[in-house]
Design a protein around this motif. Sequence first.
Motif, short mmCIF file in Angstrom:
data_model
loop_
_atom_site.label_atom_id
_atom_site.label_comp_id
_atom_site.label_asym_id
_atom_site.label_seq_id
_atom_site.Cartn_x
_atom_site.Cartn_y
_atom_site.Cartn_z
N LYS A 74 0.54 -1.45 0.02
CA LYS A 74 -0.12 0.12 -0.06
C LYS A 74 0.89 1.36 0.16
O LYS A 74 1.10 2.00 1.20
N PRO A 75 1.34 1.96 -1.14
CA PRO A 75 2.07 2.73 -1.08
C PRO A 75 0.64 4.65 -1.27
O PRO A 75 -0.33 4.10 -0.94
N LEU A 76 1.86 5.23 -0.61
CA LEU A 76 0.81 6.51 -0.75
C LEU A 76 0.64 6.97 -1.99
O LEU A 76 1.07 6.50 -3.12
N CYS A 77 -0.75 7.23 -2.12
CA CYS A 77 -1.60 8.00 -3.02
C CYS A 77 -2.12 9.21 -3.15
O CYS A 77 -2.66 9.85 -2.40
N ILE A 78 -1.85 9.93 -4.36
CA ILE A 78 -2.26 11.27 -5.05
C ILE A 78 -3.02 10.72 -6.62
O ILE A 78 -2.56 10.77 -7.20
N PHE A 79 -4.62 11.31 -5.89
CA PHE A 79 -4.94 11.46 -7.48
C PHE A 79 -5.64 12.22 -8.28
O PHE A 79 -5.30 13.21 -7.74
N LEU A 80 -4.77 12.49 -9.45
CA LEU A 80 -4.66 13.39 -10.13
C LEU A 80 -5.86 13.31 -11.40
O LEU A 80 -5.22 12.47 -12.33
N THR A 81 -6.91 14.21 -11.37
CA THR A 81 -7.81 13.74 -12.35
C THR A 81 -9.30 15.10 -13.17
O THR A 81 -8.80 15.69 -12.04
N LEU A 82 -9.64 14.66 -14.28
CA LEU A 82 -10.71 15.79 -14.31
C LEU A 82 -11.94 15.30 -13.62
O LEU A 82 -12.70 15.26 -13.31
N GLU A 83 -11.86 13.46 -13.33
CA GLU A 83 -13.19 13.41 -12.38
C GLU A 83 -13.60 13.51 -10.78
O GLU A 83 -12.66 13.59 -10.39
N THR A 84 -15.02 14.01 -10.56
CA THR A 84 -15.17 14.67 -9.55
C THR A 84 -15.57 13.79 -8.33
O THR A 84 -15.42 13.57 -7.15
N GLN A 85 -16.52 12.89 -8.97
CA GLN A 85 -17.24 11.40 -8.36
C GLN A 85 -16.55 11.08 -7.90
O GLN A 85 -17.27 9.67 -6.65
N TYR A 86 -15.30 10.43 -7.57
CA TYR A 86 -15.14 9.66 -6.43
C TYR A 86 -14.09 10.10 -5.67
O TYR A 86 -13.40 9.16 -4.71
N ALA A 87 -14.38 10.67 -4.75
CA ALA A 87 -13.95 11.89 -3.86
C ALA A 87 -14.31 10.76 -2.53
O ALA A 87 -12.79 10.23 -1.67
N VAL A 88 -15.30 10.33 -2.22
CA VAL A 88 -15.73 9.60 -1.37
C VAL A 88 -14.91 8.22 -1.46
O VAL A 88 -14.42 7.59 0.16
N LYS A 89 -14.73 7.18 -2.66
CA LYS A 89 -13.97 6.32 -2.77
C LYS A 89 -12.20 6.72 -2.21
O LYS A 89 -11.70 6.14 -1.52
N ALA A 90 -12.35 7.86 -2.61
CA ALA A 90 -10.06 7.97 -2.45
C ALA A 90 -10.49 8.01 -0.87
O ALA A 90 -9.59 7.68 -0.37
N PHE A 91 -11.36 8.77 0.01
CA PHE A 91 -11.06 8.61 1.26
C PHE A 91 -11.29 7.20 1.70
O PHE A 91 -10.22 7.36 2.73
N GLU A 92 -11.71 6.71 1.41
CA GLU A 92 -11.92 4.86 1.94
C GLU A 92 -10.63 4.13 1.79
O GLU A 92 -10.02 3.10 2.79
N LEU A 93 -10.05 4.84 0.65
CA LEU A 93 -8.29 4.12 0.24
C LEU A 93 -7.77 4.51 0.95
O LEU A 93 -6.71 4.86 1.03
N ASP A 94 -7.26 6.30 1.63
CA ASP A 94 -6.73 7.03 2.15
C ASP A 94 -5.68 7.52 1.98
O ASP A 94 -4.73 6.89 2.20
N VAL A 95 -6.12 8.01 0.57
CA VAL A 95 -5.21 8.95 -0.33
C VAL A 95 -4.78 9.98 0.26
O VAL A 95 -5.96 10.60 0.86
N VAL A 96 -3.12 10.13 -0.54
CA VAL A 96 -2.69 11.32 0.71
C VAL A 96 -3.68 12.83 0.41
O VAL A 96 -3.72 13.80 1.18
N HIS A 97 -4.14 12.69 -1.00
CA HIS A 97 -4.45 13.91 -1.75
C HIS A 97 -5.67 13.68 -3.01
O HIS A 97 -4.96 12.77 -3.94
N TYR A 98 -6.51 14.46 -3.24
CA TYR A 98 -7.54 13.96 -4.56
C TYR A 98 -7.47 15.88 -5.23
O TYR A 98 -7.46 16.40 -4.67
N LEU A 99 -6.61 15.02 -6.46
CA LEU A 99 -6.66 17.02 -7.14
C LEU A 99 -7.58 16.32 -8.68
O LEU A 99 -7.34 15.84 -9.51
N VAL A 100 -8.12 17.69 -8.69
CA VAL A 100 -8.98 17.88 -10.36
C VAL A 100 -8.08 18.64 -10.34
O VAL A 100 -7.61 19.53 -10.96
N LYS A 101 -7.69 17.55 -12.13
CA LYS A 101 -7.23 18.40 -13.42
C LYS A 101 -8.05 20.25 -13.65
O LYS A 101 -9.65 19.99 -13.42
N PRO A 102 -7.87 21.08 -14.37
CA PRO A 102 -6.11 20.78 -14.22
C PRO A 102 -6.22 22.15 -12.84
O PRO A 102 -6.50 22.39 -11.96
N VAL A 103 -4.05 21.79 -12.74
CA VAL A 103 -3.37 21.29 -10.97
C VAL A 103 -2.51 22.92 -11.17
O VAL A 103 -2.29 22.17 -11.70
#
Length: 232
Positions: A74-103
């Motif tokens: 389980k590495p640390l993870c940052i999602f860098l994406t155009l999608e906004t609907q997966y923020a809750v799933k990201a929370f469940e996966l303990d990601v470090v940050h959820y970045l929405v493009k453009p960043v």
Amino acid sequence: MANLTIVGVDDEYPALQLIRQYCDQIEDISLLNTFQNPEEALEYLKETRVDLVILDINMPYMSGIELLQQLPYKPLCIFLTLETQYAVKAFELDVVHYLVKPVDFETFRRAVNKAKDFLQFKNSSENKKQEDFIMFKSNYIMNKVFLEDIRWIQGFGEYIILVTPLKKYMILERMSNFEEKFQDLGFIRIHKSYIVLAAHISSYDAANVYLKDGEKLPLGRTYKSFLKSYMQ
């Protein structure tokens, strides 16, 4: 400061170029590789352990979420994406940050530095002796968390989020109940939605409370006088 090893995965080549460009400007990190094909990235990551993966979510053949779930560690993870609907799933996966493009670079840098802080915390706490802790139930599991690892507690109606450097816990409990239960341990209410440990407060002004780790939290008007008397 820990040297953070990174792999970037995005099916869009310009996005990978931007990741390389941004990473070149941040100290104490090593971008080991980038991949447009998530299946190739998965094979590489199975053989090469890294500290952080920067992932797009919506990719052909395999999503970033699926890639993360298939890794044997389980590495640390940052999602860098155009999608906004997966923020809750990201929370469940303990990601470090959820970045929405453009960043922009500063937002990217803060996210990577947060991952660096997580890694440093993890490495420094492996052999650390700690005594004071609280126990609570989250996702039907009893959890033990040491007080010095609790950054803050944030309220969301019937739930609270307990934030540590490595994980966020969602707890079915109201802020007032938590405050009453653990007030003797040094927790202090600074806002209708925030509780912190008094020992973690570095300073405060008319609008904010500043923690020793550099975080800034809002200070509610009705809590100013109590905080002032508590900190004297």
